[in-house]
Design an enzyme around this catalytic site. Structure first.
Site, PDB file in Angstrom:
ATOM      1  N   LYS A 133       6.244   9.033   0.212  1.00  0.00           N
ATOM      2  CA  LYS A 133       6.532   7.717   0.783  1.00  0.00           C
ATOM      3  C   LYS A 133       8.031   7.467   0.639  1.00  0.00           C
ATOM      4  CE  LYS A 133       5.067   2.842   0.360  1.00  0.00           C
ATOM      5  NZ  LYS A 133       4.227   1.884  -0.400  1.00  0.00           N
ATOM      6  N   SER A 181       1.137  -1.008   2.457  1.00  0.00           N
ATOM      7  CA  SER A 181       2.407  -0.566   2.979  1.00  0.00           C
ATOM      8  C   SER A 181       2.552   0.960   3.096  1.00  0.00           C
ATOM      9  CB  SER A 181       3.539  -1.096   2.102  1.00  0.00           C
ATOM     10  OG  SER A 181       3.499  -0.528   0.817  1.00  0.00           O
ATOM     11  N   SER A 237      -1.434  -1.379  -1.573  1.00  0.00           N
ATOM     12  CA  SER A 237      -0.687  -0.560  -0.609  1.00  0.00           C
ATOM     13  C   SER A 237      -1.020   0.929  -0.604  1.00  0.00           C
ATOM     14  CB  SER A 237       0.814  -0.720  -0.831  1.00  0.00           C
ATOM     15  OG  SER A 237       1.250  -1.954  -0.325  1.00  0.00           O
TER      16      SER A 237
END
Lengths: 487, 95
Positions: A76, A151, A175
């Site tokens: 990420k 997210s 997330s």
């Protein structure tokens, strides 16, 4: 080629079926093919990846390979990667190439994993749909009109589409678990303090936690074993011995006490999602578990408590972006005030600004007791709900989200409607507990996730409970037809 | 709890965030709806509850008071928009 599990790739490398260079090149081709439509990657580091893959192959030839050596993965874009852009989904950090690696990045590299790039995400991890990214929204591989969740939406979509066998994510209010649910993959948020936060761009420091996202619980266990561990450079890292999180995977579930929270099951769930949850609970009964009705009475108040605490911490953390030391700086500032204000105005998107303003309000003189202190008191009550429940049950099971993925733009104008989608995940972060989402069926052709919540530091059991379910179901093996798989 | 546009402007100033005049009404109503949702908290009496700042109620670890870091000024300043002679440059603040 796509849709290998991390375990399959690991076995193939060990058996010599393919080299790391070959499998990495295969995944890079898959990324090249799918990324224009899905936008799951912000940065692809193909050249560096192939160099790392060849060096993994060399260490295998030298007999020094471990189970993860040569296995491709992605980070990420919130994890700092030395000399590789780490944007956090924001224009503010579009030009930021950190001078160091996050501990998680170093640990996975030391385990031999080969990073192919950085995945898209909501800006500064603030969002549940991946629509707040400066680099544009990610699309859900199951239906490209839909959001992938957020997210960690880029990581989830990339794994779901077979662009990568596994990826890192971070979870401040859901997330990892929510995008895992919406994209039909497995994801684990560890206990707060289990995985180092060093080099993970801070959003809400008392809630943030990194974890693995992959195709199965077993894959998550393999990856967490390499990710977790005490880090003296993270002041909230917990000092505990290292663990092999695969050690209990096969343990039978006979006698397992599963808590089923009424506040989750009786909420306003999508009907097909609700029946998928019931089927999953029946499956657990067949595996020998006993279902116990429990109550987590402060669940609803987790939303307001979270949306005070997280923005308050965010407004503090994001005050570091000043256009002076790193990150975006406006052109031709007239004075220092103009430099700060215009750099932040240009660097931050609308949702980030909104949360900074809410956090600034909650921490203002005169409002602190009514907002921040009150939210911290609710946080204690939410934790006590869980502590009470874990006196009677071993694990808590319910839905990860009330609905499957929604259409892009459907909730963009209503922040509160978007926040309420996180009803079942927020309280786990407030309490600091480990939580997992695994695929458990479909609603209108879109995946739905089953959430498993464990007691503090009980990740090995959570993974065991998830793995046994995946031995008797095949939801986690389904793949979206849009990217060449078969549902 | 309703919030006025003037309050939003003051918060924006405190947080060094600029809000364009044409966006002020929309930003105010978005934040008002969030604060309205947040006000649900007030429905519960919590005066006897100890606030919780950290999920593990952990305290800061202490370490030996010795230098452990090496000088990396050049690496760090390579990230900066403007530096000179090892210093970070900003617009002039004193005459």
């Amino acid at each position: 080629m796509p849709f290998h599990s991390l375990k399959d790739v690991s076995s193939g490398l060990q058996a010599g079926t393919f080299s790391s260079e070959e499998i990495s090149a295969d995944y890079l081709r898959q990324i090249e093919a799918s990324n224009p439509e899905l936008n799951a990657f912000i940065t692809v580091t193909a050249d560096a990846a192939l160099i790392d893959a060849r060096s993994a192959d060399a260490s295998r030839a030298a007999g020094t390979a471990g189970p993860l050596t040569g296995v491709p993965m992605a980070h990420k874009d919130i994890f700092c990667t030395s000399d590789v852009r780490t944007s956090c989904g924001s224009r503010m950090l579009d030009n930021f190439a950190p001078p160091y690696n996050a501990t998680v990045v170093s640990k996975l590299a030391a385990a031999g994993m080969v990073s192919l790039g950085k995945t898209n995400m909501d800006e500064f991890a603030m969002g549940s749909s991946n629509e707040t990214s400066f680099y544009g929204p990610v699309r859900n591989p199951w239906n490209t009109d839909c959001i992938p969740g957020g997210s960690s939406g880029g990581s989830a979509a990339a794994v779901a589409a077979g662009m990568i066998p596994a990826a890192t994510g971070t979870d401040t209010g859901g997330s990892i678990r929510q995008p895992a649910a919406l994209c039909g993959i497995s994801g684990l948020k560890p206990t707060y303090g289990r995985v180092s936060r060093l080099g993970m761009v801070a959003f809400a420091s008392s809630l943030d936690q990194g974890g693995p996202m992959a195709r199965s619980a077993e894959d998550c266990a393999l990856m967490l074993t390499a990710m977790a561990g005490f880090d003296p450079l993270d002041s909230t890292s917990t000092q505990r011995p290292d663990e092999d999180f695969t050690r209990n995977l096969e343990q039978p579930l006979q006698g397992l006490r599963v808590g089923v929270p009424g506040e989750y099951m009786n909420a306003d769930l999508e009907p097909e999602l609700a029946s998928a949850m019931q089927q999953a609970l029946t499956e657990y009964e067949k595996l020998g578990a006993t279902l116990v009705d429990i109550s987590l009475p402060h669940t609803e108040l987790s939303v307001p408590a979270y949306y005070v605490i997280a923005p308050a911490e965010a407004s503090t953390n994001l005050s570091r972006f000043d256009g002076v030391r790193y990150g975006h700086r406006c052109e031709n500032p007239t004075d220092l005030h103009d430099l700060y204000t215009r750099s932040r105005d240009e660097g931050f998107g609308a949702e980030v600004k909104r949360r900074i303003l809410v956090g600034t309000y909650a921490l203002s003189a005169g409002y602190y007791d009514a907002y921040y202190r009150k939210a911290q008191q609710l946080r204690r009550l939410i934790q006590q709900d869980f502590i009470g429940a874990f006196e009677h049950v071993d694990v808590i099971i319910g839905p990860t989200t009330p609905h499957p993925a929604w259409k892009l733009g459907a909730k963009s104008d209503d922040p509160v409607a978007m926040y309420l989608e996180d009803l079942f995940t927020l309280s786990v972060n407030l309490a600091g507990l480990p939580g997992m989402s695994i695929p458990a069926g479909f609603s209108d052709g879109l995946p739905v996730g089953l959430q498993l919540i464990g007691n503090y530091f009980d990740e090995a059991r959570l993974l065991n409970v998830a793995h046994r379910y995946q031995q008797v179901t095949d939801w986690h093996l389904r793949t979206p037809t849009s990217t060449g798989g078969e549902q | 709890m309703s919030i006025e546009q003037a309050e939003i402007e003051k918060l924006a100033e405190l947080a060094r965030i600029r809000i364009a005049p044409e966006e002020l009404a929309a930003v105010t109503s978005g934040i008002a709806s969030i604060l309205g949702m947040v006000d649900q908290m007030q429905s519960l009496a919590t005066s006897d509850v100890e606030p919780m700042a950290n999920p593990l109620d952990a305290s800061q670890r202490l370490r030996e008071d010795v230098v452990t870091e090496v000088d990396q000024r050049e690496a760090f300043q390579a990230q900066a928009p403007a530096t000179q002679d090892g210093l970070y440059l900003v617009p002039k603040v004193i005459d």
